[in-house]
Design a protein around this motif. Structure first.
Motif, PDB file in Angstrom:
ATOM      1  N   GLU A   1      57.152  28.191 110.163  1.00  0.00           N
ATOM      2  CA  GLU A   1      57.202  29.643 109.995  1.00  0.00           C
ATOM      3  C   GLU A   1      57.912  30.349 111.148  1.00  0.00           C
ATOM      4  N   GLU A   2      57.684  29.880 112.364  1.00  0.00           N
ATOM      5  CA  GLU A   2      58.125  30.648 113.521  1.00  0.00           C
ATOM      6  C   GLU A   2      59.068  29.915 114.460  1.00  0.00           C
ATOM      7  N   GLY A   3      59.215  28.616 114.311  1.00  0.00           N
ATOM      8  CA  GLY A   3      59.992  27.830 115.259  1.00  0.00           C
ATOM      9  C   GLY A   3      61.492  28.004 115.098  1.00  0.00           C
ATOM     10  N   ASP A   4      62.199  27.766 116.190  1.00  0.00           N
ATOM     11  CA  ASP A   4      63.658  27.778 116.190  1.00  0.00           C
ATOM     12  C   ASP A   4      64.104  26.367 115.822  1.00  0.00           C
ATOM     13  N   ILE A   5      64.228  26.114 114.515  1.00  0.00           N
ATOM     14  CA  ILE A   5      64.510  24.769 114.023  1.00  0.00           C
ATOM     15  C   ILE A   5      65.694  24.793 113.065  1.00  0.00           C
ATOM     16  N   SER A   6      66.284  23.629 112.866  1.00  0.00           N
ATOM     17  CA  SER A   6      67.386  23.506 111.918  1.00  0.00           C
ATOM     18  C   SER A   6      66.813  23.305 110.509  1.00  0.00           C
TER      19      SER A   6
END
Length: 141
Positions: free
Chosen positions: A74-79
């Motif tokens: 929901e909130e992570g800086d992910i690819s």
């Protein structure tokens, strides 16, 4: 990851039949330690009696791990690829939790409560789809 991609991944996790056809992961990492999830589920499923404490502890750990992964999604800086991996892991955790929930005997009252909650969830999902709601606040598309 773009917001619409994140939204699609989150919708996959929350879909009613998300665990249909999903398999329990062979092994997952729980609090930094490897956990042989599939063998654990099958082991306690075969034993069923005398494993209540162990199963309850495992369910707590798995729920905590699911929540952490969901928050990261929901909130992570992910690819997008990392998001896909998280979705697959969450669905696998859900599948394992479903299997563990079905162990042991539940009282009739508990079973009725679970059924009622599931019926309510299905009804709300149906209404949301039929009325074109975007989210829990009832905003129309």
């Amino acid at each position: 990851m773009k917001p619409y991609e994140r939204k699609q991944l989150l919708e996959r996790v929350e879909r009613e039949g998300a665990t249909v056809g999903a398999s329990i992961p062979e092994e997952i990492e729980v609090q930094g330690e490897p956990f042989a999830l599939r063998s654990f589920v099958f082991e306690v499923k075969e034993a069923e009696t005398g494993e209540r404490e162990r199963v309850q502890e495992a369910k707590k750990l798995l729920r905590r791990e699911r929540l952490e992964r969901l928050e990261r999604l929901e909130e992570g800086d992910i690819s997008v690829a990392e998001g896909e991996a998280l979705v697959n892991a969450i669905v696998g955790l859900d599948r394992a939790l479903n299997a563990l929930e079905s162990l042991g005997s539940k009282s009739v009252e508990q079973e009725m409560e679970v059924q009622e909650r599931m019926d309510t969830k299905r009804w709300y999902s149906f209404l949301s789809e039929a009325l074109g709601w975007d989210d829990d606040r009832g905003i129309r598309r």
